[in-house]
Design an enzyme around this catalytic site. Structure first.
Site, PDB file in Angstrom:
ATOM      1  N   CYS A   1      -5.367  -1.978 -58.066  1.00  0.00           N
ATOM      2  CA  CYS A   1      -3.911  -2.016 -57.882  1.00  0.00           C
ATOM      3  C   CYS A   1      -3.499  -3.194 -57.006  1.00  0.00           C
ATOM      4  O   CYS A   1      -2.465  -3.826 -57.259  1.00  0.00           O
ATOM      5  CB  CYS A   1      -3.425  -0.704 -57.290  1.00  0.00           C
ATOM      6  SG  CYS A   1      -3.642   0.674 -58.451  1.00  0.00           S
TER       7      CYS A   1
ATOM      8  N   CYS B   1      -5.935   0.757 -54.179  1.00  0.00           N
ATOM      9  CA  CYS B   1      -7.322   0.366 -54.422  1.00  0.00           C
ATOM     10  C   CYS B   1      -7.355  -1.117 -54.793  1.00  0.00           C
ATOM     11  O   CYS B   1      -6.315  -1.771 -54.897  1.00  0.00           O
ATOM     12  CB  CYS B   1      -7.918   1.212 -55.546  1.00  0.00           C
ATOM     13  SG  CYS B   1      -7.242   0.801 -57.176  1.00  0.00           S
TER      14      CYS B   1
ATOM     15  N   HIS C   1      -3.327   4.636 -62.425  1.00  0.00           N
ATOM     16  CA  HIS C   1      -2.911   4.879 -61.038  1.00  0.00           C
ATOM     17  C   HIS C   1      -1.389   4.747 -60.931  1.00  0.00           C
ATOM     18  O   HIS C   1      -0.761   4.021 -61.719  1.00  0.00           O
ATOM     19  CB  HIS C   1      -3.580   3.874 -60.092  1.00  0.00           C
ATOM     20  CG  HIS C   1      -5.041   4.147 -59.874  1.00  0.00           C
ATOM     21  ND1 HIS C   1      -5.810   3.430 -58.986  1.00  0.00           N
ATOM     22  CD2 HIS C   1      -5.867   5.067 -60.442  1.00  0.00           C
ATOM     23  CE1 HIS C   1      -7.053   3.893 -59.002  1.00  0.00           C
ATOM     24  NE2 HIS C   1      -7.109   4.883 -59.887  1.00  0.00           N
TER      25      HIS C   1
ATOM     26  N   GLU D   1       0.473   3.124 -58.895  1.00  0.00           N
ATOM     27  CA  GLU D   1       0.956   1.751 -58.683  1.00  0.00           C
ATOM     28  C   GLU D   1       1.017   0.972 -59.989  1.00  0.00           C
ATOM     29  O   GLU D   1       1.969   0.219 -60.226  1.00  0.00           O
ATOM     30  CB  GLU D   1       0.027   0.994 -57.712  1.00  0.00           C
ATOM     31  CG  GLU D   1      -0.114   1.614 -56.345  1.00  0.00           C
ATOM     32  CD  GLU D   1      -1.347   2.491 -56.243  1.00  0.00           C
ATOM     33  OE1 GLU D   1      -1.556   3.350 -57.129  1.00  0.00           O
ATOM     34  OE2 GLU D   1      -2.098   2.327 -55.262  1.00  0.00           O
TER      35      GLU D   1
HETATM   36 ZN   LIG Z   1      -5.297   1.992 -57.683  1.00  0.00          ZN
END
Ligand SMILES: [Zn+2]
Length: 147
Positions: free
Chosen positions: A89, A86, A56, A58
């Site tokens: 993260c 999410c 991801h 992040e």
């Molecule tokens: Zn994430």
């Protein structure tokens, strides 16, 4: 003089990263990390290219910012991300002790707010910055995939 370094200014940079993900066929989420009005990390979602569910935007920005700073804690840093993080993260951001998170669109299904994931007590959160732009990008992406 008007300060040009607003939340909108840095969120536009994160949106540019999200556009780059879109062009690669990745779910369009982008992020930048800022310290003292300077971008020290920029990234976008690469889960397809890297074949890695942890890639991801992040997660990559956390690693890049720590490398830049030469220390694992992201004190005095702000993460700008186009979509609500999410729980993975948010968990990583917890460990980073980041000062501030600014996100664009809500992710009602998989965002950390709905999941009840806790951030670090030192972390402040701002939401809804350029949210329409971020969610339009997501809608365009999923519409293009259905064709
Ligand atoms: Zn994430």
């Amino acid at each position: 003089m008007i300060n040009p370094f607003t939340d909108d200014y840095f969120m536009k940079k994160a949106l540019q990263e999200a556009e780059m993900a879109f062009e690669k066929g990745e779910i369009p989420v982008g992020a930048v990390v800022v310290v003292n009005n300077t971008i020290i990390a920029r990234s976008h979602n690469l889960t397809e290219m890297l074949n890695d569910v942890t890639a991801h935007a992040e997660m990559q920005s956390i690693t890049a910012a720590a490398n830049y700073l030469g220390g694992k804690y992201l004190k005095d840093c702000t993460l700008y991300v186009t979509l609500e993080p999410c729980q993975m993260c948010a968990g990583a951001l917890y460990w980073s002790q980041i000062s501030k998170i600014v996100f664009g669109a809500r992710d009602e299904q998989r965002g950390f707010l709905s999941m009840g994931t806790k951030l670090h007590p030192k972390t402040t959160v701002v939401s809804g910055i350029m949210a329409d732009e971020a969610s339009d990008l997501m809608k365009r992406f999923f519409a293009s995939r259905r064709k």
